[in-house]
Design an enzyme around this catalytic site. Structure first.
Site, PDB file in Angstrom:
ATOM      1  N   LYS A  12       0.778  -0.885   0.129  1.00 60.17           N
ATOM      2  CA  LYS A  12       0.155  -0.377  -0.133  1.00 60.17           C
ATOM      3  C   LYS A  12       1.191   0.806  -0.151  1.00 60.17           C
ATOM      4  O   LYS A  12       1.590   1.282   0.614  1.00 60.17           O
ATOM      5  CB  LYS A  12      -1.333   0.167   0.984  1.00 60.17           C
ATOM      6  N   ARG A 175      28.080  34.791  -7.394  1.00 63.37           N
ATOM      7  CA  ARG A 175      26.818  34.472  -7.622  1.00 63.37           C
ATOM      8  C   ARG A 175      26.127  33.675  -6.484  1.00 63.37           C
ATOM      9  O   ARG A 175      26.429  33.300  -5.741  1.00 63.37           O
ATOM     10  CB  ARG A 175      26.736  33.011  -8.522  1.00 63.37           C
TER      11      ARG A 175
HETATM   12  O1  LIG Z   1      27.782  24.318  -9.898  1.00 62.19           O
HETATM   13  C1  LIG Z   1      27.548  24.400 -10.521  1.00 62.19           C
HETATM   14  N1  LIG Z   1      28.109  23.499 -11.273  1.00 62.19           N
HETATM   15  C2  LIG Z   1      27.683  23.371 -12.717  1.00 62.19           C
HETATM   16  O2  LIG Z   1      28.324  21.639 -13.381  1.00 62.19           O
HETATM   17  C3  LIG Z   1      27.234  24.026 -13.303  1.00 62.19           C
HETATM   18  N2  LIG Z   1      26.915  24.037 -14.870  1.00 62.19           N
HETATM   19  C4  LIG Z   1      26.225  25.307 -15.557  1.00 62.19           C
HETATM   20  O3  LIG Z   1      25.965  25.904 -15.795  1.00 62.19           O
HETATM   21  N3  LIG Z   1      26.173  26.131 -13.516  1.00 62.19           N
HETATM   22  C5  LIG Z   1      26.701  26.081 -13.332  1.00 62.19           C
HETATM   23  N4  LIG Z   1      27.104  25.131 -11.830  1.00 62.19           N
END
Ligand SMILES: O=c1[nH]c(=O)c2[nH]c(=O)[nH]c2[nH]1
Length: 291
Positions: A12, A175
């Site tokens: 379930k 970032r």
């Molecule tokens: O931390 C990251 N890893 C990745 O493999 C990746 N690829 C991407 O486009 N941005 C990021 N950032």
């Protein structure tokens, strides 16, 4: 061409169980989603429809509710072990069981600065999870969490990746890093204080995410897993799945404005999906813990 029955299990799925335990006026809630799956010699029902060995999924559901009444549910790992062992020990043809439980959190509503006795608000989307596998007299516990959403607005870079004719991504040394962590860890040994272990692992995951300067989400994932294994000897292996919840800097130049990492578009898809396992090199046989 000979055709045969391959691996199978049945049970379930997603029994919604809420219990209220009272200490005087104070109520304690447990809110669980429980799935049971039984394994064993179930060829007859598949091949001929003979159900004499089929412990009905309805019976499995009822057992979940009855067990919740008969003794306190307690920690989800203990409840899952109790249920799984019951099915395997009660029915000759049932040789294995998998019990999966998600626990949903509730917080007490503060009223005049005091936590209310019996009124609660949902504690967000995060869930505590366990998957207990019983195979004969052996058992494995894989616990974890899901949807632990985290973000850091500094301390994350991503650069040095290869560029080809399809690469447009700009390198960045600043970032937003955001993800929704799914973590599952396999326990080794017995006699584990499940509640403390969970709280400590969650703390380590969060602290490492916060403090590790990130050059990639992959590096952060490994650091989080390694920190858990370094501090928690009861964990044999941890698997992490972390979507990269991209936050793109919005181009405000059409409006004559600069954007010094202040205004972002939080994209929901597509997303990078970073997944990995961190384990002890000497990890012992994990049987059917994951399958
Ligand atoms: O931390 C990251 N890893 C990745 O493999 C990746 N690829 C991407 O486009 N941005 C990021 N950032």
């Amino acid at each position: 061409m000979a055709i045969t029955l391959g691996p199978n299990q049945y049970g379930k799925a997603e029994v919604r169980l809420v219990t209220v335990t009272r200490t005087g006026e104070t109520h304690h809630l447990k809110d669980l989603t429980v799935s049971t799956a039984l394994r064993g010699d179930l060829a007859a029902t598949h091949l001929t429809g003979d159900n004499s060995d089929v412990v009905a999924t309805d019976t499995q559901k009822n057992t979940v509710y009855a067990f919740a009444k008969q003794s306190p549910v307690g920690e989800i790992e203990d409840f899952a072990l109790r249920l799984g062992r019951h099915f395997v020990s009660s029915f000759r043809q049932i040789t294995g069981a998998r019990v999966t439980i998600d626990e949903h959190g509730w917080d007490r509503i503060p009223v005049d600065g005091h936590p209310h006795d019996h009124a609660f608000s949902r504690g967000g989307e995060e869930k505590r999870t366990t998957v207990v596998t019983i195979d004969g007299d052996r058992s494995w516990v894989v616990s974890g969490l899901r949807d632990l959403v985290v973000l850091k607005s500094a301390g994350s870079e991503f650069h040095g990746f290869p560029r080809d004719e399809y690469t447009t991504l700009a390198e960045t040394d600043d970032r937003i890093l955001a993800t929704a962590v799914t973590a599952r860890w396999r326990y080794q040994g017995a006699d584990i204080d499940w509640r403390t272990s969970f709280a400590e692992i969650r703390r380590i995951l969060l602290e490492t995410f916060a403090t590790k300067h990130s050059l990639s989400l992959q590096q952060t994932l490994y650091a989080m897993g390694a920190a858990v294994l370094e501090e928690r000897t009861e964990v044999a292996e941890i698997r992490l799945s972390m979507p990269n919840k991209h936050h793109f800097v919005v181009d405000l130049s059409p409006f004559g404005l600069t954007n010094d990492n202040e205004v972002f578009h939080a994209a929901d898809r597509p997303y990078g999906l970073i997944e990995g396992t961190v384990l002890r090199e000497e990890a012992e046989d994990c049987g059917s813990a994951w399958q």
